[in-house]
Design an enzyme around this catalytic site. Structure first.
Site, short mmCIF file in Angstrom:
data_model
loop_
_atom_site.label_atom_id
_atom_site.label_comp_id
_atom_site.label_asym_id
_atom_site.label_seq_id
_atom_site.Cartn_x
_atom_site.Cartn_y
_atom_site.Cartn_z
N ASP A 461 0.83 -1.21 0.00
CA ASP A 461 0.00 0.00 0.00
C ASP A 461 0.86 1.25 0.00
O ASP A 461 0.51 2.26 -0.60
CB ASP A 461 -0.94 0.01 1.20
N ARG A 465 5.52 4.07 5.89
CA ARG A 465 5.08 4.01 7.28
C ARG A 465 5.10 2.57 7.81
O ARG A 465 5.53 1.64 7.13
CB ARG A 465 3.69 4.62 7.44
N ASP A 466 4.63 2.42 9.03
CA ASP A 466 4.64 1.12 9.70
C ASP A 466 3.54 0.24 9.13
O ASP A 466 2.65 -0.20 9.86
CB ASP A 466 4.46 1.31 11.21
N GLU A 467 3.59 0.03 7.84
CA GLU A 467 2.56 -0.76 7.19
C GLU A 467 3.20 -1.57 6.05
O GLU A 467 3.61 -2.68 6.25
CB GLU A 467 1.43 0.15 6.69
N ASP A 474 -5.94 -2.35 -2.79
CA ASP A 474 -5.10 -1.41 -3.53
C ASP A 474 -4.55 -2.07 -4.79
O ASP A 474 -4.55 -1.48 -5.87
CB ASP A 474 -3.93 -0.94 -2.65
N TRP A 525 -11.61 -5.73 -1.85
CA TRP A 525 -10.27 -6.16 -1.43
C TRP A 525 -10.09 -7.63 -1.81
O TRP A 525 -9.27 -7.96 -2.67
CB TRP A 525 -10.10 -5.95 0.09
N GLU A 737 -2.22 9.08 -0.82
CA GLU A 737 -3.25 8.16 -0.30
C GLU A 737 -4.62 8.82 -0.31
O GLU A 737 -5.64 8.18 -0.55
CB GLU A 737 -2.87 7.77 1.14
N HIS A 758 0.95 6.27 -2.28
CA HIS A 758 -0.05 5.21 -2.33
C HIS A 758 -0.53 5.16 -3.77
O HIS A 758 -0.83 6.19 -4.34
CB HIS A 758 -1.24 5.63 -1.47
C1 BGC Z 1 -3.95 1.00 3.76
C2 BGC Z 1 -4.87 1.03 2.57
C3 BGC Z 1 -5.70 -0.20 2.70
C4 BGC Z 1 -6.56 0.06 3.89
C5 BGC Z 1 -7.62 -0.94 4.15
C6 BGC Z 1 -4.79 1.21 4.97
O1 BGC Z 1 -4.10 1.33 6.12
O2 BGC Z 1 -2.90 1.87 3.65
O3 BGC Z 1 -4.39 1.44 1.42
O4 BGC Z 1 -6.38 -0.61 1.59
O5 BGC Z 1 -5.79 0.26 5.05
O6 BGC Z 1 -8.73 -0.28 4.25
#
Ligand code: BGC
Length: 942
Positions: A461, A465-467, A474, A525, A737, A758
């Site tokens: 995504d 960041r912490d992701e 996405d 998703w 984003e 994003h």
């Molecule tokens: C992500 C999104 C993802 C979403 C889910 C976020 O934290 O960065 O792009 O699809 O969470 O809803």
């Protein structure tokens, strides 16, 4: 006629092929028009032995599966392709491929790990030296790790991958890399690695045939053991890193030897003292304390091993620093001028023990200070301790999303010390879009950078960041656009195997893959399970991904069906809805205003139809019938539930209308009304979009395909919030984003979720390529395609170049100075349908170059007045006042009108649709007047 660009499994002369039926492709080039393949012959040999001699009377030149005698492992094969075309010409070309290991159980190596205490953060270095029994004729290294690793042979780095072995669903699948290391063993030492093996000194010197060799593997925590996910958990897959390698040696005398990771290996710590993807890396070159540990063999199921499936992550570009900045706060920054993903290489001559700290950020705040807040809990700090010599530092096992560096520990900086190393899956570049509007070109660049920043072994995504997770929504949304820029076939095929591995009939499909959240099955998703294989099939003609994904595809539809109520609709459970749409006050759920089960069922129908079509492609007639029936019944139930008899939608949002039209859900008789609903909604938003992740990819498509292309074009060219070009005007170099990631006053969205890299909203790319440039596949792989450019005010020239699996497609048009020009190039073995702007009917075109030029009255020059102009702006023009007085006498005397001066013409139309033709005529006349004035002015100047 000649053949070129021969491939095995999309690769040029690959080694380590792990498929037992690898597929062959080639391209044809011919100066003769209308060339197609008539027949082909594919011969596969190893040495003198022919293992496949295949003839086919067909036009198929893409992904022909090998069907000869069983391939031997670790064997080189020569392929000769001979083609005869419809004009009677014959051409042939050759290529090679080498097989790897077909049965992973046959690997002899063991997964080895270490016994360093839990608090030890330094990366383990597994190593072993071994004698060479003679002159090496051929050497292949098969290697992987629990963690991420780099391998070195005699001090030289093997390969150029970053973050190998990549991220898969490690419970089910672990990739290994294959390298030809013959030269490293024939020519002695290569470059000495930063993490020098202590035994290196005893090795033979350069250019002598070495008598012994040293193999070394440094392993970082990576995704396997590192800190990952919102909760900053660690050890997601295991609590210890490990190494696994097998070196296959063939000596000149014909003897063979295999060197494997096992108990005989040693382990120590090295210069990499700490390394985490989110947090950054610390490298100490000032004689750090080296600890020796013990190697032990870990239990490991070899059957999960799979040969590298996609293109590895590599450094694909090196960007020099653009500018040095000292901020109002006194921070010393380096600006690369581009938000990107990767790491910075720095060149320094520090004092022994000097510490340099590099922090990363995507953006500066409105005062010009360093702003790392979009990173959330990810620290992204790289720290280097100098040895006292001139050095170059680059972290090994981390990556950051950044445009700016903040440098501490260096007194003097110069731009030539800093290089941004761009990292992503090294997919082949296939598509470019260009046009005459610089802002749209910047948007295109941002879309492409969004992909480069986020296709890092898996589709993430965001990179900062912490992701950095494999969010399925996405990826699904962006998959059409992505497949235009780069060849995503291998990238997505690999990832779809992980999607399949982690999905089930009981739970459905995860929200992120690889799944570290344990959350499943939201529409848009989880629909990735069906959509991405379909996209890959459509763009590359790759039926293989449909065959492999079939189970997962239909099980996703079967899962939804199991969740449906008696009415046959899915109306329960968690949904992300139209994520981040602007038509609902921001609330904790961020799902937008469109009924989330309307979206869920719209997607249910969309993917059921795709599953039916997939069944047809795969020749599964019975299944096709079942899903057709399911589709028909669900559509009926959907219409009952979500449309009134007279064509109102339950959710009269932009996204509600867009899905109704684009997914072809509305009753035929209601389409016109729904289009009107969409127009009115857009007008009520001052001619702006309000869509989130679900509506945005299809918004402009739905308008362009339903007779409202001008509105699509107007939305696309908007420059104020919310719009694509708004971000461009704010200096964005990637896709944000949120529509409002940076607010008009330069401050930031502070919801705690605000990435500047994003790709989801970059899905507008698909509309730019298909509608503006006008190229769409009519048959998978663009075997037959359509060219149908659609004009946009403000763009006088546009085009694309796309390297299809058959060869280069070019479509370019211009409309200026009273002339329309169209130039189309159709590759050999394909054909096109060309729909010229402002002309009726399609032209059937075979391969070759097609050019057209004709007169027009259309001007695509930018226009000052539009439905977005306020009434006040319009009435400031005497011509407008004159026209109103003539065409609607008395109208301007209405006292209520004074209150409407701030309203846009679009808003006024939404209130009184009958006035629209009048407003349109006035706006048209004002723009004509502008053009006439400008022409008169330029004549005067001449
Ligand atoms: C992500 C999104 C993802 C979403 C889910 C976020 O934290 O960065 O792009 O699809 O969470 O809803």
């Amino acid at each position: 006629m000649k053949l070129y660009d021969l491939r095995t499994e999309y690769r040029v002369n690959p080694i380590g092929i792990g498929r037992i039926h690898p597929r062959f492709s080639w391209k044809m080039e011919s100066k003769q028009a209308d060339t197609v393949q008539k027949s082909c012959r594919v011969q596969v040999r190893t040495g003198e032995k022919m293992v496949w001699d295949h003839r086919e009377e067909s036009e198929t030149s893409v992904l022909i599966p090998y069907a000869g005698t069983e391939l031997e492992p670790e064997t080189r094969y020569h392929v000769t392709v001979e083609v005869t075309d419809n004009h009677g010409n014959t051409a042939s070309e050759t290529m090679t491929f080498e097989t790897g290991i077909f049965r992973p159980e046959e690997f002899q190596a063991k997964m080895i790990t270490h016994d360093f205490p839990e608090e030890e953060t330094a990366c383990p270095v597994f190593y072993r030296t071994f004698p060479l029994k003679g002159v090496v004729k051929q050497a292949r290294l098969y290697s992987t790790a629990w963690g991420v690793y780099e391998a070195y042979l005699n001090g030289a780095r093997i390969g150029d991958e970053r973050m190998a072995p990549g991220w898969t669903s490690y419970h089910h699948r672990l990739q290994y890399q294959i390298h030809d290391v013959t030269e490293l063993l024939r020519n002695g030492c290569g470059n000495v690695s930063q993490n020098k093996n202590p035994e290196q000194d005893r090795l033979d010197t350069q250019n002598e045939v070495p008598k012994q060799a040293a193999l070394e593997m440094i392993v970082g925590n990576g995704w396997y053991k590192g800190i990952f996910g919102f909760m900053l958990q660690s050890s997601l897959y295991g609590s210890r890193t490990g190494a696994f390698a097998e070196l296959h040696l063939l000596y000149e005398d014909g003897s063979r030897e295999v060197i494997c990771t096992d108990e005989a290996w040693k382990v120590r710590t090295g210069e990499i003292r700490y390394s985490e993807i989110y947090m950054g890396e610390t490298i100490d070159t000032d004689q750090p304390e080296i600890r020796e540990g013990h190697v032990s063999v870990a239990e490991f199921d070899k059957s999960i091993l799979t040969a590298q499936e996609n293109e590895p992550v590599r450094i694909t570009e090196r960007i020099p620093a653009k500018e040095l900045i000292v901020t109002p706060k006194g921070e010393k920054l380096v600006d690369f001028g581009q938000n990107l993903t990767g790491a910075a290489e720095i060149r320094v001559h520090g004092k022994k023990g000097q510490k340099i700290v590099i922090r990363h950020a995507e953006v500066l705040d409105k005062d010009g200070n360093f702003y790392p807040d979009t990173l959330r809990q990810a620290k992204s700090i790289d720290t280097y301790i100098c040895s006292g010599e001139e050095q170059t530092f680059l972290p090994h096992f981390t990556f950051h999303g950044f445009r700016y560096l903040c440098v501490e520990g260096l007194d003097e900086l110069s731009t030539d010390q800093f290089t941004a190393c761009v990292m992503h899956s090294d997919m082949e570049k296939t598509g470019t879009f260009f046009c005459s509007n610089p802002k749209v070109n910047q948007l295109q660049s941002n879309i492409s950078w969004g992909q480069r920043g986020n296709f890092l072994d898996i589709p993430t995504d965001c990179p900062q960041r912490d992701e950095r997770l494999g969010w399925t929504g996405d990826a699904q949304i962006f998959s059409w656009t992505a497949a235009f820029h780069r060849n995503t076939a291998l990238f997505f095929s690999k990832w779809m195997r992980d999607v399949a591995a982690e999905s089930s009939l009981e739970k459905g499909v995860p929200h992120v893959v690889p799944d570290i959240l344990g959350q499943y099955s939201s529409s848009a998703w989880s629909d990735v399970a069906v959509i991405v294989p379909w996209v890959v099939y459509q763009i590359y003609g790759d039926k293989g991904i449909l065959e492999e994904s079939w189970k997962c595809m239909h099980e996703w539809v079967d899962y939804i069906r199991s969740q449906c109520g008696e009415n046959g609709l899915w109306q329960s459970g968690f949904q992300y809805g139209d994520w981040l749409a602007l038509d609902k006050e921001e609330s904790a759920d961020r799902t937008g205003a469109t009924d989330k089960y309307f979206i869920a069922n719209a997607y249910y129908l969309y993917v059921t139809d795709l599953v039916k079509r997939t069944a047809e492609v795969l020749g599964l007639g019975e299944a096709a019938k079942v899903y057709q029936e399911l589709y028909d019944n669900t559509l009926e139930a959907f219409r009952q539930e979500y449309y009134t008899n007279t064509g109102r939608i339950v959710s009269e949002t932009q996204t509600g209308a867009v899905l109704s039209l684009y997914f072809d859900l509305a009753r035929e008789k209601d389409r016109e009304r729904i289009l009107q609903t969409l127009r009115t909604n857009i007008e009520n938003h001052k001619n702006h979009l309000a869509t989130g992740f679900v509506g945005t990819p299809y918004l402009c498509h739905a308008l362009s395909e339903n007779g409202a292309h001008d509105l699509a074009a107007a939305l696309f060219m908007k420059e104020d919030y919310p719009s694509w070009l708004y971000a461009v005007n704010k200096g964005a170099t990637t896709i944000w984003e949120r529509w409002n990631s940076i607010l008009p006053d330069g401050s930031f969205d502070v919801s705690g979720m605000n990435s500047l890299n994003h790709y989801a909203y970059g899905s507008i790319g698909d509309w730019m390529y298909r509608k503006v440039a006008g190229v769409s596949q009519l048959e998978p792989g663009y075997k037959r395609f359509r060219v149908q450019p659609m004009f946009v005010k403000g763009i006088e020239e546009a085009g694309i170049e796309f390297e299809s699996v058959y060869g280069k497609i070019l479509s370019q048009w211009s409309c200026r100075d009273g002339k329309i020009r169209v130039h189309v190039e159709v590759p050999a073995n394909t054909s096109a349908e060309i729909w010229l702007p402002e002309k009726d009917g399609a032209i059937k075109a075979g391969s070759g170059i097609h050019e057209y030029e004709y007169e027009t009255e259309t001007s695509l020059a930018f226009e000052r007045f539009s439905m977005d102009s306020t009434l006040g702006e319009i009435l400031a023009e005497p011509l407008a006042v004159e026209m109103f007085n003539q065409m609607a006498p008395g109208m301007l005397e209405n006292p209520m009108l004074a209150m409407a001066h701030q309203m846009t013409m679009a808003e006024l139309c939404a209130q009184a649709a009958e006035a629209k033709p009048l407003y349109g005529a006035v706006i048209g006349a004002l723009n004509q007047q502008e053009i006439a004035d400008a022409n008169a002015k330029s004549k005067k100047m001449q």
